[in-house]
Design a protein around this motif. Structure first.
Motif, PDB file in Angstrom:
ATOM      1  N   ARG A 184      42.817  28.992   4.713  1.00  0.00           N
ATOM      2  CA  ARG A 184      42.165  28.820   6.012  1.00  0.00           C
ATOM      3  C   ARG A 184      41.458  30.121   6.386  1.00  0.00           C
ATOM      4  O   ARG A 184      41.879  31.207   5.979  1.00  0.00           O
ATOM      5  N   ASP A 188      39.792  27.815  13.100  1.00  0.00           N
ATOM      6  CA  ASP A 188      40.171  26.500  13.612  1.00  0.00           C
ATOM      7  C   ASP A 188      38.954  25.588  13.765  1.00  0.00           C
ATOM      8  O   ASP A 188      38.859  24.809  14.713  1.00  0.00           O
ATOM      9  N   ASP A 189      38.008  25.709  12.821  1.00  0.00           N
ATOM     10  CA  ASP A 189      36.837  24.840  12.854  1.00  0.00           C
ATOM     11  C   ASP A 189      37.088  23.629  11.971  1.00  0.00           C
ATOM     12  O   ASP A 189      38.222  23.356  11.560  1.00  0.00           O
ATOM     13  N   GLU A 190      36.000  22.875  11.697  1.00  0.00           N
ATOM     14  CA  GLU A 190      36.159  21.652  10.913  1.00  0.00           C
ATOM     15  C   GLU A 190      36.681  21.952   9.506  1.00  0.00           C
ATOM     16  O   GLU A 190      37.460  21.169   8.944  1.00  0.00           O
ATOM     17  N   TYR A 191      36.277  23.088   8.932  1.00  0.00           N
ATOM     18  CA  TYR A 191      36.748  23.429   7.588  1.00  0.00           C
ATOM     19  C   TYR A 191      38.249  23.740   7.599  1.00  0.00           C
ATOM     20  O   TYR A 191      38.971  23.370   6.667  1.00  0.00           O
ATOM     21  N   ASP A 192      38.703  24.428   8.641  1.00  0.00           N
ATOM     22  CA  ASP A 192      40.138  24.706   8.741  1.00  0.00           C
ATOM     23  C   ASP A 192      40.921  23.418   8.975  1.00  0.00           C
ATOM     24  O   ASP A 192      42.035  23.253   8.460  1.00  0.00           O
ATOM     25  N   GLN A 193      40.349  22.505   9.757  1.00  0.00           N
ATOM     26  CA  GLN A 193      41.018  21.218   9.959  1.00  0.00           C
ATOM     27  C   GLN A 193      41.078  20.432   8.647  1.00  0.00           C
ATOM     28  O   GLN A 193      42.090  19.791   8.343  1.00  0.00           O
ATOM     29  N   LEU A 194      39.976  20.504   7.867  1.00  0.00           N
ATOM     30  CA  LEU A 194      39.994  19.860   6.553  1.00  0.00           C
ATOM     31  C   LEU A 194      41.054  20.500   5.656  1.00  0.00           C
ATOM     32  O   LEU A 194      41.790  19.799   4.939  1.00  0.00           O
ATOM     33  N   ASN A 197      44.467  19.248   6.692  1.00  0.00           N
ATOM     34  CA  ASN A 197      44.719  17.875   6.230  1.00  0.00           C
ATOM     35  C   ASN A 197      44.972  17.834   4.728  1.00  0.00           C
ATOM     36  O   ASN A 197      45.873  17.126   4.249  1.00  0.00           O
TER      37      ASN A 197
END
Length: 438
Positions: A184, A188-194, A197
């Motif tokens: 990470r 906490d952006d979309e890449y970190d959320q990906l 997951n």
């Protein structure tokens, strides 16, 4: 994609510049229209409109403002123009027309006699403004295009860099290292959320693989000896001549041992499926009151045969959400263990009550109990303490109970179950969340 985004970005700048220029021109037209309306009002308020127009035209240069008054027959009565402009229609209203020196904003006011009053303002600066708009739009387009390409390249490189890390992690995992995780960046952006997951999915996969490895190891290690014993027993039975009755006895013993192996194998699979989260749970309302009463009725004859005092205490209407078969199997394992390990003359108590913590189902016995330092160990697979080694079983009963408790969100507790006289004993409690109406 980057080129397309850059083109869109480049087109946005000139559009904004042209829109701003159009807004400025509209405001200029409104201002000139207001000035013309005020001047026309002053002229029409004079007793002699022709004299008023003549006086105003005398002090107003034609390059600053056009002033003209015509009669109903079209004759030019007064003003600073030699004739009515050819490009200007004789219709009341406000209009912008082209002239030799540039655009002109004209206000044409109809008179009562059919003539017209013209007050117009030449706007040569609008030619410069239009040219400036084009130059600014062109420069803005070039700047925005360069900025769009640069931003697109930076964004694309950043995205590709982060995707490359995901690909490298995936390649490492495919090579067999299931412990690797996608890093990470901390934004906490979309890449970190990906990444979160994917990491959660990898944790799940690693857990399932570990479960499969564990169950495979357990089956290979702990079923080998029973299978070898079964084969040896059958081989011994075949080595010597026996009577039909003796053969039947040997086959019956072999079948009992085969049933024990199948039961162990099924228990291992059930535990593995529950712990791996792949069991198809039939979640619905479970009547704990009915389950406990039925279990007590089932084991009452066995308890009497073993010389035990079995008593049931249960509150009415106890409901939980879960798999009825697994819950019943867990309670059956607890009661079966209590009866199996409690010496004759002892007692077993099966109870179910509603407590502030939830619905508590407990089994208390006066058996040998379990030492405090061994209570976590007995929940593991194939663990049997010394007092139980001479009794039949595979050491999976409490492991299955622990797995059922985990998947139902319940709490398992092992405590001393000593009687009033201070004797040994064990108290095992399962506390389930009560069923709540949605």
């Amino acid at each position: 994609m980057v080129v397309f985004a850059a083109l869109v970005f480049a087109a946005a700048g000139p559009v904004a510049v042209l829109a701003l220029g159009a807004a400025v021109e509209v405001q200029m037209d409104h201002r000139f229209d207001r000035i013309a309306r005020d001047m026309a009002g002053n002229i029409r308020s004079q007793p002699d409109m022709a004299a008023a127009v003549t006086a105003l035209a005398a002090r107003t240069p034609v390059h600053l403002r056009w002033i003209a008054l015509t009669a109903g027959d079209g004759r030019l009565v007064a003003g600073n123009l030699g004739q009515w402009p050819d490009s200007l229609p004789r219709l009341a209203g406000n209009v912008t027309v082209a002239a030799e020196l540039g655009p002109v904003r004209a206000a044409v006011i109809g008179m009562a006699d059919g003539g017209f009053l013209l007050i117009a303002t030449p706007m040569p600066e609008r030619v410069f403004l239009t040219a400036l708009e084009g130059e600014v739009a062109l420069a803005t387009s070039a700047i925005m295009l360069l900025a769009g390409v640069a931003a697109g390249v930076l964004i694309a490189r950043r995205a590709l860099h982060r995707l490359d890390r995901v690909n490298r992690t995936a390649a490492t995992i495919l090579a067999g290292d299931l412990s690797r995780r996608v890093p990470r960046d901390g934004g906490d952006d979309e890449y970190d959320q990906l990444a979160d997951n994917l990491n959660a999915m990898l944790d799940r996969i690693q857990g399932l693989v570990g479960t499969v490895r564990g169950i495979t190891h357990n089956i290979a290690h702990d079923l080998r000896s029973p299978l070898n014993r079964l084969r040896g027993r059958l081989e011994v039975a075949l080595m010597t001549e026996r009577s039909p009755a003796e053969y039947q006895q040997a086959l019956a013993a072999a079948m009992d041992q085969a049933d024990s192996i199948v039961a162990t194998f099924n228990a291992l699979l059930t535990i593995a499926r529950i712990e791996g989260g792949v069991a198809n749970l039939d979640r619905r309302a479970v009547d704990v009151t009915e389950a406990v009463e039925s279990l007590g009725d089932l084991y009452q004859p066995l308890a009497e045969e073993s010389g035990l005092d079995l008593r049931i205490e249960v509150d009415p209407g106890l409901l939980i959400a879960g798999d009825p078969h697994l819950v019943s199997q867990a309670l059956n394992n607890l009661l079966d263990n209590a009866i199996k390990y409690t010496p004759a003359g002892g007692f077993v108590r099966l109870s179910a009550h509603l407590t502030p913590q939830g619905i508590c189902v407990s089994v208390r016995d006066s058996g040998p109990g379990i030492a405090a330092d061994q209570r976590g160990k007995v929940l593991e697979h194939f663990v049997r303490l010394d007092p139980a080694r001479h009794l039949p079983g595979a050491g999976l009963g409490l492991s299955l109970v622990a797995a059922v408790v985990q998947t139902h969100g319940a709490v398992l507790s092992l405590q001393d179950g000593a009687s009033q006289d201070g004797g040994p004993g064990l108290l095992i409690s399962l506390t389930f969340p009560p069923l709540t109406s949605s």
